[in-house]
Design an enzyme around this catalytic site. Structure first.
Site, PDB file in Angstrom:
ATOM      1  N   SER A 199       0.841  -1.192   0.000  1.00 53.31           N
ATOM      2  CA  SER A 199       0.000   0.000   0.000  1.00 53.31           C
ATOM      3  C   SER A 199       0.878   1.245   0.000  1.00 53.31           C
ATOM      4  O   SER A 199       1.603   1.512   0.962  1.00 53.31           O
ATOM      5  CB  SER A 199      -0.902   0.013   1.231  1.00 53.31           C
ATOM      6  OG  SER A 199      -1.393   1.323   1.431  1.00 53.31           O
TER       7      SER A 199
ATOM      8  N   HIS B 271      -1.006  -1.349  -4.448  1.00 55.74           N
ATOM      9  CA  HIS B 271      -2.280  -1.052  -3.786  1.00 55.74           C
ATOM     10  C   HIS B 271      -2.374   0.453  -3.547  1.00 55.74           C
ATOM     11  O   HIS B 271      -1.534   1.053  -2.872  1.00 55.74           O
ATOM     12  CB  HIS B 271      -2.356  -1.822  -2.466  1.00 55.74           C
ATOM     13  CG  HIS B 271      -3.671  -1.696  -1.755  1.00 55.74           C
ATOM     14  ND1 HIS B 271      -4.775  -2.451  -2.069  1.00 55.74           N
ATOM     15  CD2 HIS B 271      -4.060  -0.886  -0.733  1.00 55.74           C
ATOM     16  CE1 HIS B 271      -5.777  -2.128  -1.273  1.00 55.74           C
ATOM     17  NE2 HIS B 271      -5.389  -1.173  -0.453  1.00 55.74           N
TER      18      HIS B 271
ATOM     19  N   ASP C 209      -4.634   3.524  -2.211  1.00 52.60           N
ATOM     20  CA  ASP C 209      -5.752   3.856  -1.319  1.00 52.60           C
ATOM     21  C   ASP C 209      -6.270   5.252  -1.612  1.00 52.60           C
ATOM     22  O   ASP C 209      -5.614   6.248  -1.303  1.00 52.60           O
ATOM     23  CB  ASP C 209      -5.277   3.792   0.136  1.00 52.60           C
ATOM     24  CG  ASP C 209      -5.056   2.362   0.605  1.00 52.60           C
ATOM     25  OD1 ASP C 209      -5.994   1.553   0.477  1.00 52.60           O
ATOM     26  OD2 ASP C 209      -3.949   2.053   1.094  1.00 52.60           O
TER      27      ASP C 209
ATOM     28  N   MET D   1      -9.014   8.027  -0.737  1.00 54.10           N
ATOM     29  CA  MET D   1      -9.917   8.398   0.367  1.00 54.10           C
ATOM     30  C   MET D   1     -10.518   9.766   0.109  1.00 54.10           C
ATOM     31  O   MET D   1      -9.800  10.705  -0.261  1.00 54.10           O
ATOM     32  CB  MET D   1      -9.136   8.453   1.675  1.00 54.10           C
ATOM     33  CG  MET D   1      -8.434   7.155   2.018  1.00 54.10           C
ATOM     34  SD  MET D   1      -7.489   7.350   3.534  1.00 54.10           S
ATOM     35  CE  MET D   1      -6.816   5.702   3.712  1.00 54.10           C
TER      36      MET D   1
ATOM     37  N   HIS E  30      -8.074   0.908  -4.336  1.00 55.62           N
ATOM     38  CA  HIS E  30      -9.014   0.680  -3.235  1.00 55.62           C
ATOM     39  C   HIS E  30      -9.759   1.987  -2.984  1.00 55.62           C
ATOM     40  O   HIS E  30      -9.211   2.930  -2.432  1.00 55.62           O
ATOM     41  CB  HIS E  30      -8.218   0.229  -1.995  1.00 55.62           C
ATOM     42  CG  HIS E  30      -9.048   0.013  -0.776  1.00 55.62           C
ATOM     43  ND1 HIS E  30      -8.494  -0.187   0.473  1.00 55.62           N
ATOM     44  CD2 HIS E  30     -10.396  -0.042  -0.605  1.00 55.62           C
ATOM     45  CE1 HIS E  30      -9.468  -0.352   1.353  1.00 55.62           C
ATOM     46  NE2 HIS E  30     -10.620  -0.265   0.737  1.00 55.62           N
TER      47      HIS E  30
ATOM     48  N   MET F 274     -11.979   4.178  -1.131  1.00 56.11           N
ATOM     49  CA  MET F 274     -12.679   4.484   0.120  1.00 56.11           C
ATOM     50  C   MET F 274     -13.413   5.806  -0.099  1.00 56.11           C
ATOM     51  O   MET F 274     -13.057   6.863   0.423  1.00 56.11           O
ATOM     52  CB  MET F 274     -11.675   4.543   1.277  1.00 56.11           C
ATOM     53  CG  MET F 274     -11.240   3.135   1.703  1.00 56.11           C
ATOM     54  SD  MET F 274      -9.743   3.135   2.679  1.00 56.11           S
ATOM     55  CE  MET F 274      -8.530   3.187   1.378  1.00 56.11           C
TER      56      MET F 274
ATOM     57  N   MET G 227     -11.479  -6.027   4.959  1.00 52.78           N
ATOM     58  CA  MET G 227     -10.702  -5.080   5.762  1.00 52.78           C
ATOM     59  C   MET G 227     -10.439  -5.701   7.136  1.00 52.78           C
ATOM     60  O   MET G 227     -11.352  -6.185   7.785  1.00 52.78           O
ATOM     61  CB  MET G 227     -11.475  -3.771   5.958  1.00 52.78           C
ATOM     62  CG  MET G 227     -11.623  -2.897   4.735  1.00 52.78           C
ATOM     63  SD  MET G 227     -10.075  -2.425   3.935  1.00 52.78           S
ATOM     64  CE  MET G 227      -9.200  -1.602   5.267  1.00 52.78           C
TER      65      MET G 227
ATOM     66  N   ASP H 289      -6.619  -6.545   4.078  1.00 51.12           N
ATOM     67  CA  ASP H 289      -5.980  -5.229   4.125  1.00 51.12           C
ATOM     68  C   ASP H 289      -6.069  -4.641   5.529  1.00 51.12           C
ATOM     69  O   ASP H 289      -7.164  -4.424   6.039  1.00 51.12           O
ATOM     70  CB  ASP H 289      -6.697  -4.315   3.109  1.00 51.12           C
ATOM     71  CG  ASP H 289      -6.113  -2.914   3.022  1.00 51.12           C
ATOM     72  OD1 ASP H 289      -5.064  -2.653   3.644  1.00 51.12           O
ATOM     73  OD2 ASP H 289      -6.708  -2.085   2.312  1.00 51.12           O
TER      74      ASP H 289
HETATM   75  C1  DX5 Z   1      -6.460   1.512   5.361  1.00 51.99           C
HETATM   76  C2  DX5 Z   1      -5.927   1.225   3.991  1.00 51.99           C
HETATM   77  C3  DX5 Z   1      -4.823   0.254   3.995  1.00 51.99           C
HETATM   78  C4  DX5 Z   1      -3.593   0.705   4.743  1.00 51.99           C
HETATM   79  C5  DX5 Z   1      -2.781  -0.490   5.133  1.00 51.99           C
HETATM   80  O1  DX5 Z   1      -7.587   2.299   5.277  1.00 51.99           O
HETATM   81  O2  DX5 Z   1      -6.952   0.683   3.176  1.00 51.99           O
HETATM   82  O3  DX5 Z   1      -4.495  -0.176   2.691  1.00 51.99           O
HETATM   83  O4  DX5 Z   1      -2.814   1.593   3.998  1.00 51.99           O
HETATM   84  O5  DX5 Z   1      -1.713  -0.075   5.905  1.00 51.99           O
HETATM   85  P1  DX5 Z   1      -1.054  -1.017   7.020  1.00 51.99           P
HETATM   86  O6  DX5 Z   1      -0.532  -2.221   6.314  1.00 51.99           O
HETATM   87  O7  DX5 Z   1       0.014  -0.148   7.573  1.00 51.99           O
HETATM   88  O8  DX5 Z   1      -2.135  -1.355   8.014  1.00 51.99           O
HETATM   89 ZN    ZN Z   2      -6.359  -0.335   1.237  1.00 50.60          ZN
END
Ligand code: DX5
Ligand code: ZN
Length: 220
Positions: free
Chosen positions: A7, A32, A34, A36, A65, A67, A136, A174
């Site tokens: 990620s 990956h 993320d 948001m 991903h 969010m 998750m 994740d």
């Molecule tokens: C959380 C994200 C994850 C996060 C994982 O909301 O979706 O992908 O970056 O990070 P670690 O591996 O540090 O928990």
């Molecule tokens: Zn993620």
């Protein structure tokens, strides 16, 4: 069979391109990403312009991903930015079936993510349509949180549901995964492993290799 999806939320953004090149060269299968929106989750990360600008750093799968509330609004823009796999939250889609069809219609792989408290049974009617289910193992929104152990049972339950239908769908997990607990996650039935801080906190290339050693052990 097992895939590592570092990620980039945990990468050093001032040298994001180099970080992506490093994990790609070290053999990470997915990148990956993320996204948001500050609504579905409290944080805001980055969006299409950043994804597009690092697209040329690697030919690895861009695993995005989302969010984001009603992520279907951005499916086409994400495709144009370079997403290969678009993963949307069940909780964020009013018309999940439609959003899955939209993603596939654009030529991307479709994933559906579930928050820790959302039961896997909610996917009963769309399970045969998706390429990947993301479970998750922390509440989404931040990297570096602690793995929620009850998710192991959820992974087993989902793998059993897939097996019962003869589906070999990917299960991605994740949040809070590191070298110390990744085996438990794989033994429960997951095959795509997201790791943020466990990859980028330290020597990223060496960390990717350390995960791959465990994958090789599991495949033996
Ligand atoms: C959380 C994200 C994850 C996060 C994982 O909301 O979706 O992908 O970056 O990070 P670690 O591996 O540090 O928990
Ligand atoms: Zn993620």
């Amino acid at each position: 069979m097992y895939k590592l999806a570092p990620s980039i939320l945990a990468a050093d953004f001032k040298k994001l391109g180099q970080e992506i090149e490093t994990i790609s060269r070290a053999g990470a299968e997915y990148i990956h990403i993320d996204v948001m929106d500050g609504m579905y989750v409290p944080s805001i990360s980055f969006g299409m312009p950043v994804i597009q600008s690092v697209r040329s750093c690697t030919d690895k799968v861009f695993d995005v991903h989302m969010m984001v509330e009603e992520p279907g609004r951005y499916a086409e823009a994400m495709k144009d930015a370079g997403a290969d796999l678009l993963c949307v939250h069940q909780e964020a889609c009013c018309h999940l079936d439609r959003t899955i069809q939209q993603i596939k219609g654009l030529g991307m792989m479709a994933g559906v993510a579930l928050n820790p408290a959302t039961p896997v049974e909610t996917l009963e009617y769309v399970l045969d349509q998706v390429d990947m289910v993301l479970l998750m193992s922390v509440n989404p929104g931040f990297g570096g949180q602690k793995f929620l152990p009850y998710v192991l049972d959820k992974i087993r339950r989902l793998r059993a549901m897939l097996d019962a239908r003869g589906l070999a769908t990917d299960i991605q997990v994740d949040g809070g995964i590191g070298l110390g607990n990744v085996k438990d996650v794989m033994e429960s039935g997951a095959n795509v492993i997201v790791a943020g801080s466990a990859v980028f906190g330290g020597d990223a290339a060496a960390n990717v290799q350390a995960f791959h050693h465990i994958f090789e052990e599991m495949e033996r």
